[in-house]
Design an enzyme around this catalytic site. Structure first.
Site, short mmCIF file in Angstrom:
data_model
loop_
_atom_site.label_atom_id
_atom_site.label_comp_id
_atom_site.label_asym_id
_atom_site.label_seq_id
_atom_site.Cartn_x
_atom_site.Cartn_y
_atom_site.Cartn_z
N GLU A 42 -1.32 0.39 -4.78
CA GLU A 42 -0.39 -0.39 -3.97
C GLU A 42 0.91 -0.49 -4.75
O GLU A 42 1.03 -1.28 -5.69
CB GLU A 42 -0.97 -1.77 -3.67
CG GLU A 42 -2.17 -1.74 -2.74
CD GLU A 42 -1.84 -1.18 -1.38
OE1 GLU A 42 -0.67 -1.23 -0.97
OE2 GLU A 42 -2.76 -0.67 -0.70
N CYS B 203 7.17 -7.00 -2.99
CA CYS B 203 7.16 -5.54 -2.83
C CYS B 203 7.53 -5.08 -1.43
O CYS B 203 7.95 -3.95 -1.22
CB CYS B 203 5.81 -4.97 -3.24
SG CYS B 203 4.43 -5.58 -2.25
#
Length: 447
Positions: free
Chosen positions: A188, A222
């Protein structure tokens, strides 16, 4: 199933009993507002946990599949096996959420787990290391602390699955280490998430939603919108709307607001501060190194060659890049690595759908920011440079599950098998074709 449920319920007790400690630790590490910490590191974690507990019985069941004519009396099914020992390496920006959500899925799938929290958020790391083992079975779950040296040694061991959240640069290191043991993994990662704002939109609503997504957790997210693409005309309308939204959210001096976080460390502060030279500062731009404070900042007329456009910002800075129209915005997005998230604002659904159809990204959200990750029913993950694999809800269970194809045949009725045995002839081939052939059905139309 009973064991897994017991461990998951223990995680629930950890969250409930340590809720105040979690809020205090994140506040000490990042000056994170209670609201933001509660929403991300408590409420969304509880949602993932409860969704898993509500559905685990169904998720664990064998899935029976279609069979060919010759196997109608046999059993063909998919067994959900755990991988084995899983390593979860989590980052500092959401220090509870980003280890706990994958941990929930790993436990639900029946794995043993080693958790490596980030050393950057020291108070949260200490809380996790000291408290979590008191709730879980120590024979199956462990917390390992440390920095780069400890992580490097940890990766020398053979794991059955690795789950890493962090930067693309470190993701390549993790993938290299996993390759030595042929270990499957989920990465990720991050990237520069574009946000296209069309001329046809409610500029005030768009400004509020973009400002919230960009400056939530001081931009250390993010999936935050990393830069805005819009026309010159929209930029002129957007800047005062963003200024109004920032003042509404954080007051005339955001530094004094209890609702605005700080940069996590000195190194990160200096890196972000260096990006302020891009374009022209239209809003904000103030910085205080002692407090690791950078004001909510909007940069106008940013060029693609400017420093702010060369790396993921991961801070409270929003560059605006001017494009002529939607087609130019799409070309701009497609000329760069595929992002973790892509945002579009328009009152015209055709514009939103057009951008969706002509681009590629890990996730997509029209007319808002961040909110797509709150749904456990949607997969979350990157593509290309922004990551590999997906999780959230059942997708987390699937990530940590080996789907084992199984066929259990009857020992009798050997006459059914005779056509497959030598010596071969045309008659046997005809029988096998009849028994195993899958014929194409009529054409289907996508509506």
């Amino acid at each position: 199933m009973e064991y897994r449920i017991a461990q998951l319920e223990a995680l629930g007790r950890f969250l409930d009993e340590k809720k105040q400690d979690i809020m205090e630790a994140t506040a000490l590490d990042m000056h994170k507002p209670f609201f933001e910490a509660y929403f991300t590191d408590f409420l969304l974690c509880k949602n993932e946990l409860n969704d898993t507990l509500n559905n685990l019985c169904c998720w664990m069941k064998d899935e029976h599949v279609d069979k060919s004519l010759v196997m109608q009396l046999d059993s063909a099914f998919i067994r959900k096996d755990p991988y084995g020992v899983v390593l979860i390496i989590s980052p500092w920006n959401y220090p509870i959420h980003l280890f706990l959500v994958p941990l929930i899925g790993a436990i639900a799938a029946g794995n043993c787990v080693i958790v490596k929290p980030s050393e950057t958020t020291k108070h949260t790391e200490k809380l996790v290391a000291e408290s979590l083992p008191c709730y879980l079975d120590k024979d199956c779950y462990a917390v390992v602390t440390g920095a780069v040296e400890e992580s490097t040694k940890l990766l020398e061991n053979k794991f059955d699955y690795i789950f890493f959240t962090g930067s693309p640069r470190v993701g390549k290191i993790i993938m290299t280490a996993a390759a030595k043991h042929l270990t499957p993994l989920t990465l990720e990662l991050g990237g520069k998430n574009p946000c296209y704002i069309s001329d046809c939109c409610d500029v005030h609503n768009a400004a509020r939603r973009v400002a919230w997504g960009r400056f939530f957790n001081a931009g250390q997210t993010c999936i935050a919108p990393d830069y805005v693409l819009c026309s010159v005309e929209m930029q002129e309308k957007l800047i005062p709307a963003l200024r109004k939204a920032i003042t509404e959210f954080y007051g005339p001096n955001p530094k004094e607001s209890p609702d605005f976080a700080r940069i996590v460390g000195d190194k990160q502060f200096r890196r972000i501060q260096a990006l302020l030279c891009s374009g022209r500062v239209a809003i904000g731009g103030q910085a205080d190194e002692k407090e690791r404070y950078i004001a909510p900042t909007v940069l106008a007329d940013v060029k693609p060659s400017d420093p702010a456009m060369q790396e993921e910002i991961f801070g409270p800075i929003l560059p605006i890049v001017v494009v002529a129209n939607m087609d130019e915005a799409i070309d701009f997005i497609n000329a760069r690595p595929r992002p973790l998230a892509l945002y579009v604002f328009s009152c015209d659904n055709k514009v939103v759908n057009h951008v969706l159809e002509r681009t590629s990204s890990g996730g997509f959200c029209g007319n808002d920011t961040l909110m797509h990750v709150t749904l456990t029913s949607l997969p979350f993950g990157g593509i290309g440079n922004s990551g590999l694999g997906k999780y959230h809800g059942k997708f987390t269970f699937d990530t940590f599950t080996h789907y084992r194809g199984c066929l259990h045949r009857c020992m009798g009725l050997e006459a059914i098998n005779c056509p497959r045995y030598p010596p071969y002839n045309q008659q046997k081939l005809g029988l096998m074709t009849t028994a195993f052939e899958i014929k194409r059905k009529g054409m289907c139309t996508l509506l």
